[in-house]
Write a protein that holds these residues in place. Sequence first.
Motif, short mmCIF file in Angstrom:
data_model
loop_
_atom_site.label_atom_id
_atom_site.label_comp_id
_atom_site.label_asym_id
_atom_site.label_seq_id
_atom_site.Cartn_x
_atom_site.Cartn_y
_atom_site.Cartn_z
N GLY A 29 0.82 -1.20 0.00
CA GLY A 29 0.00 0.00 0.00
C GLY A 29 0.85 1.26 0.00
N THR A 82 -3.00 1.59 -7.91
CA THR A 82 -2.17 0.73 -7.10
C THR A 82 -0.88 0.46 -7.90
OG1 THR A 82 -3.16 -1.28 -8.02
CG2 THR A 82 -4.15 -0.39 -6.00
N GLN A 90 -5.45 -7.70 -8.66
CA GLN A 90 -4.38 -7.32 -9.58
C GLN A 90 -3.36 -8.43 -9.66
OE1 GLN A 90 -4.09 -4.13 -11.31
NE2 GLN A 90 -2.60 -5.35 -12.42
N SER A 91 -3.19 -9.04 -10.81
CA SER A 91 -2.24 -10.13 -10.96
C SER A 91 -0.83 -9.57 -11.14
CB SER A 91 -2.60 -10.97 -12.18
OG SER A 91 -3.87 -11.53 -12.05
N SER A 129 -5.88 1.09 -11.31
CA SER A 129 -6.61 1.03 -10.03
C SER A 129 -5.95 1.90 -8.97
CB SER A 129 -6.66 -0.42 -9.53
OG SER A 129 -7.27 -1.26 -10.48
N SER A 187 -3.92 4.13 -0.17
CA SER A 187 -4.43 3.18 -1.15
C SER A 187 -3.78 1.86 -0.84
CB SER A 187 -4.09 3.63 -2.57
OG SER A 187 -4.52 2.66 -3.52
N TYR A 188 -4.57 0.79 -0.88
CA TYR A 188 -4.08 -0.53 -0.52
C TYR A 188 -4.27 -1.53 -1.65
CZ TYR A 188 -4.65 1.51 4.16
OH TYR A 188 -4.60 2.33 5.27
N ALA A 189 -3.37 -2.52 -1.70
CA ALA A 189 -3.58 -3.64 -2.61
C ALA A 189 -4.85 -4.37 -2.18
CB ALA A 189 -2.38 -4.58 -2.57
N GLN A 190 -5.61 -4.81 -3.16
CA GLN A 190 -6.89 -5.45 -2.87
C GLN A 190 -6.71 -6.63 -1.90
OE1 GLN A 190 -8.98 -6.71 -6.40
NE2 GLN A 190 -10.90 -7.02 -5.30
N LYS A 191 -5.61 -7.33 -2.04
CA LYS A 191 -5.35 -8.50 -1.21
C LYS A 191 -5.35 -8.16 0.28
CE LYS A 191 -1.73 -11.96 -0.42
NZ LYS A 191 -0.50 -12.58 -0.99
N GLN A 201 -6.84 -5.30 1.67
CA GLN A 201 -7.95 -4.43 2.06
C GLN A 201 -8.68 -4.99 3.28
OE1 GLN A 201 -9.22 -1.55 1.04
NE2 GLN A 201 -8.40 -1.13 -1.00
N THR A 225 -0.80 1.11 -11.84
CA THR A 225 -1.96 0.53 -12.52
C THR A 225 -3.14 1.50 -12.53
OG1 THR A 225 -3.26 -0.47 -10.72
CG2 THR A 225 -1.25 -1.62 -11.36
#
Lengths: 118, 110
Positions: free
Chosen positions: A49, B98, B1-2, B96, A59-63, A65, B94
């Motif tokens: 993040g 991110t 996000q891959s 997004s 802002s954070y990586a979805q993983k 969140q 990206t």
Amino acid sequence: QVQLVQSGAEVKQPGASVKVSCKASGYMFTSYNMHWVRQAPGQGLEWVGIIKPSDGSTSYAQKFQGRVTLTRDRSTRTAYMELSSLTSEDTAAYYCTRDSSGWAFDYWGQGTQVTVSS
Amino acid sequence: QSALTQPASVSGSPGQSITISCTGTSSDVGAYNYVSWYQHHPGKAPKLLIYEVTNRPSGVSNRFSGSKSGNTASLTISGLQAEDEADYYCNSYTSSTTWVFGGGTKLTVL
């Protein structure tokens, strides 16, 4: 010179939380965003993040969140990463790294080893 | 996000050149010129080699160069030296808002 000094290694039990600090010096803390990156054993680098020290926006990586919280203390020029509900998969070296404003990471902390084990 | 796709390993002899590819999508590598590359020796902090696809920070050898075509970015190391043996990672901003890393490439200098 720019320096990012992180807090020491941590050992936590599954389900616990960990908070890692990153103290910045040598530059204007509020002028550069700060990222957090981790590397699990035998794995690659993983972006966690970003926090904007000037206003605290994140802002954070979805993983991550819902499990990670990035904060900062402008008075002490310190950024923090808190990760909750730890599992063994969170065992990793965690790095803070400055955003160069060229959308890259130009200075890095020394890393903080977090080990999750019962 | 891959994660962005990198070869797991590459190798070369001293003095040779090698290229490491980094393939993403139209939402990251293909969308922005915000690709960076890092050298990582085990146990040390990663080092920035290239930013904004082609730019080298002050102090980084001109043996390292970057490029991009479509959704694929590349890092070329010329005049390979023993000390270049390390892991290399690409990274991209990206759509997004991110960032995402590649899976990493282990460079072996033969």
